[in-house]
Design a protein around this motif. Structure first.
Motif, PDB file in Angstrom:
ATOM      1  N   LEU A  67      32.656  48.195  12.595  1.00 37.58           N
ATOM      2  CA  LEU A  67      31.585  47.968  13.572  1.00 37.58           C
ATOM      3  C   LEU A  67      31.947  48.488  14.958  1.00 37.58           C
ATOM      4  N   ALA A  68      33.232  48.717  15.208  1.00 34.73           N
ATOM      5  CA  ALA A  68      33.657  49.231  16.514  1.00 34.73           C
ATOM      6  C   ALA A  68      33.032  50.591  16.795  1.00 34.73           C
ATOM      7  N   ALA A  69      32.757  51.355  15.753  1.00 36.48           N
ATOM      8  CA  ALA A  69      32.181  52.689  15.926  1.00 36.48           C
ATOM      9  C   ALA A  69      30.750  52.638  16.460  1.00 36.48           C
ATOM     10  N   VAL A  70      30.066  51.512  16.277  1.00 34.96           N
ATOM     11  CA  VAL A  70      28.670  51.431  16.726  1.00 34.96           C
ATOM     12  C   VAL A  70      28.528  50.820  18.120  1.00 34.96           C
ATOM     13  N   VAL A  71      29.636  50.367  18.698  1.00 35.20           N
ATOM     14  CA  VAL A  71      29.586  49.829  20.057  1.00 35.20           C
ATOM     15  C   VAL A  71      29.718  51.000  21.016  1.00 35.20           C
ATOM     16  N   ASP A  72      28.691  51.203  21.853  1.00 36.53           N
ATOM     17  CA  ASP A  72      28.746  52.359  22.755  1.00 36.53           C
ATOM     18  C   ASP A  72      29.737  52.103  23.894  1.00 36.53           C
ATOM     19  N   GLU A  73      30.118  53.177  24.550  1.00 36.26           N
ATOM     20  CA  GLU A  73      31.132  53.103  25.607  1.00 36.26           C
ATOM     21  C   GLU A  73      30.709  52.192  26.756  1.00 36.26           C
ATOM     22  N   ARG A  74      29.422  52.166  27.057  1.00 34.55           N
ATOM     23  CA  ARG A  74      28.945  51.321  28.153  1.00 34.55           C
ATOM     24  C   ARG A  74      29.262  49.853  27.869  1.00 34.55           C
ATOM     25  N   HIS A  75      29.070  49.426  26.622  1.00 38.56           N
ATOM     26  CA  HIS A  75      29.371  48.044  26.267  1.00 38.56           C
ATOM     27  C   HIS A  75      30.876  47.827  26.126  1.00 38.56           C
ATOM     28  N   ALA A  76      31.571  48.818  25.622  1.00 33.73           N
ATOM     29  CA  ALA A  76      33.027  48.709  25.477  1.00 33.73           C
ATOM     30  C   ALA A  76      33.699  48.546  26.836  1.00 33.73           C
ATOM     31  N   ASP A  77      33.131  49.176  27.867  1.00 27.60           N
ATOM     32  CA  ASP A  77      33.695  49.068  29.206  1.00 27.60           C
ATOM     33  C   ASP A  77      33.593  47.648  29.767  1.00 27.60           C
ATOM     34  N   ARG A  78      32.745  46.844  29.178  1.00 26.03           N
ATOM     35  CA  ARG A  78      32.553  45.473  29.654  1.00 26.03           C
ATOM     36  C   ARG A  78      33.393  44.444  28.899  1.00 26.03           C
ATOM     37  N   LEU A  79      34.281  44.894  28.049  1.00 26.73           N
ATOM     38  CA  LEU A  79      35.068  43.966  27.239  1.00 26.73           C
ATOM     39  C   LEU A  79      35.892  43.002  28.085  1.00 26.73           C
ATOM     40  N   CYS A  80      36.372  43.473  29.196  1.00 23.34           N
ATOM     41  CA  CYS A  80      37.222  42.617  30.037  1.00 23.34           C
ATOM     42  C   CYS A  80      36.456  41.439  30.641  1.00 23.34           C
ATOM     43  N   ALA A  81      35.157  41.475  30.572  1.00 25.52           N
ATOM     44  CA  ALA A  81      34.363  40.346  31.063  1.00 25.52           C
ATOM     45  C   ALA A  81      34.702  39.067  30.305  1.00 25.52           C
ATOM     46  N   ALA A  82      35.263  39.200  29.103  1.00 22.86           N
ATOM     47  CA  ALA A  82      35.651  38.033  28.313  1.00 22.86           C
ATOM     48  C   ALA A  82      36.740  37.213  29.009  1.00 22.86           C
ATOM     49  N   LEU A  83      37.459  37.828  29.940  1.00 18.75           N
ATOM     50  CA  LEU A  83      38.535  37.124  30.649  1.00 18.75           C
ATOM     51  C   LEU A  83      38.058  36.429  31.920  1.00 18.75           C
ATOM     52  N   LYS A  84      36.828  36.724  32.339  1.00 17.70           N
ATOM     53  CA  LYS A  84      36.315  36.150  33.575  1.00 17.70           C
ATOM     54  C   LYS A  84      36.270  34.626  33.469  1.00 17.70           C
ATOM     55  N   ASP A  85      36.739  33.989  34.511  1.00 16.36           N
ATOM     56  CA  ASP A  85      36.761  32.527  34.608  1.00 16.36           C
ATOM     57  C   ASP A  85      37.647  31.863  33.546  1.00 16.36           C
ATOM     58  N   GLN A  86      38.543  32.630  32.940  1.00 17.13           N
ATOM     59  CA  GLN A  86      39.480  32.072  31.960  1.00 17.13           C
ATOM     60  C   GLN A  86      40.829  31.844  32.632  1.00 17.13           C
ATOM     61  N   LYS A  87      41.547  30.875  32.149  1.00 19.61           N
ATOM     62  CA  LYS A  87      42.918  30.614  32.582  1.00 19.61           C
ATOM     63  C   LYS A  87      43.860  31.094  31.479  1.00 19.61           C
ATOM     64  N   VAL A  88      45.109  31.302  31.829  1.00 22.57           N
ATOM     65  CA  VAL A  88      46.106  31.711  30.835  1.00 22.57           C
ATOM     66  C   VAL A  88      46.140  30.706  29.693  1.00 22.57           C
ATOM     67  N   ARG A  89      46.040  29.440  30.015  1.00 23.53           N
ATOM     68  CA  ARG A  89      46.022  28.379  28.991  1.00 23.53           C
ATOM     69  C   ARG A  89      44.955  28.664  27.923  1.00 23.53           C
ATOM     70  N   ASP A  90      43.795  29.178  28.344  1.00 26.35           N
ATOM     71  CA  ASP A  90      42.693  29.464  27.425  1.00 26.35           C
ATOM     72  C   ASP A  90      42.993  30.639  26.502  1.00 26.35           C
ATOM     73  N   CYS A  91      43.920  31.490  26.899  1.00 29.03           N
ATOM     74  CA  CYS A  91      44.239  32.694  26.128  1.00 29.03           C
ATOM     75  C   CYS A  91      45.292  32.455  25.055  1.00 29.03           C
ATOM     76  N   LEU A  92      45.964  31.337  25.132  1.00 29.01           N
ATOM     77  CA  LEU A  92      46.995  31.042  24.151  1.00 29.01           C
ATOM     78  C   LEU A  92      46.366  30.593  22.844  1.00 29.01           C
ATOM     79  N   SER A  93      46.896  31.056  21.771  1.00 23.75           N
ATOM     80  CA  SER A  93      46.427  30.658  20.451  1.00 23.75           C
ATOM     81  C   SER A  93      46.737  29.178  20.234  1.00 23.75           C
ATOM     82  N   LYS A  94      45.931  28.519  19.453  1.00 24.32           N
ATOM     83  CA  LYS A  94      46.171  27.101  19.144  1.00 24.32           C
ATOM     84  C   LYS A  94      47.486  26.927  18.395  1.00 24.32           C
ATOM     85  N   THR A  95      47.925  27.986  17.725  1.00 22.50           N
ATOM     86  CA  THR A  95      49.161  27.926  16.941  1.00 22.50           C
ATOM     87  C   THR A  95      50.326  28.607  17.646  1.00 22.50           C
TER      88      THR A  95
END
Length: 154
Positions: A67-95
């Protein structure tokens, strides 16, 4: 070689640090991982760069990479938005396991064995006393390998 001799200064982040800042730190310094410390500076976790990337990639793409092939570059450039308002604690895996820790007097082989056993890209070297835990530095896998190879060449 002892762990204290192999330990180097290394970038750390706190559990409450901004995730975007942590990602930038990894990228700017090309770090394989960051050492996450608590409020007193004691090692709490290792945050691999691959875990940060996993946060950026939508779950449906992880489940089906075609499915990565169907995501256009404009949307791919926004991937880092997933980190907005996140803390390092939120990025750690539960395991997320606790970080691999070495004592200052541990040998290079002891450090290498722990690193190999846990497949950790880094080991925190800490000194413990009545006041608590003090981070002396970090030994990365690449630095340890370099030192072991140079010792073998002599």
């Amino acid at each position: 070689m002892r762990a204290r001799d192999l330990a180097e200064k290394y970038e750390t982040v706190g559990l409450e640090s901004d995730a975007m800042d942590a990602a930038r730190l990894m990228a700017e310094h090309r770090l394989p991982a960051l050492l996450v410390v608590d409020g007193q500076g004691a090692p709490k976790a290792i945050l691999p760069a691959s875990q940060m990337i996993k946060i950026l990639v939508p779950g449906y793409v992880i489940e089906d990479p075609t499915l990565a092939a169907v995501v256009d570059e404009r949307h791919a450039d926004r991937l880092c938005a997933a980190l907005k308002d996140q803390k390092v604690r939120d990025c750690l895996s539960k395991t997320t396991p606790p970080p691999v820790v070495a004592a200052p007097d541990d040998t290079a082989l002891e450090v290498a064995a722990r690193m190999a056993q846990t497949r950790s890209p880094l080991v925190a070297v800490v000194e413990k006393d009545k006041a608590g835990v003090h981070l002396l530095g970090v030994i990365t896998a690449s630095h340890l390998l370099e030192r072991l190879l140079s010792a073998a060449a002599t």
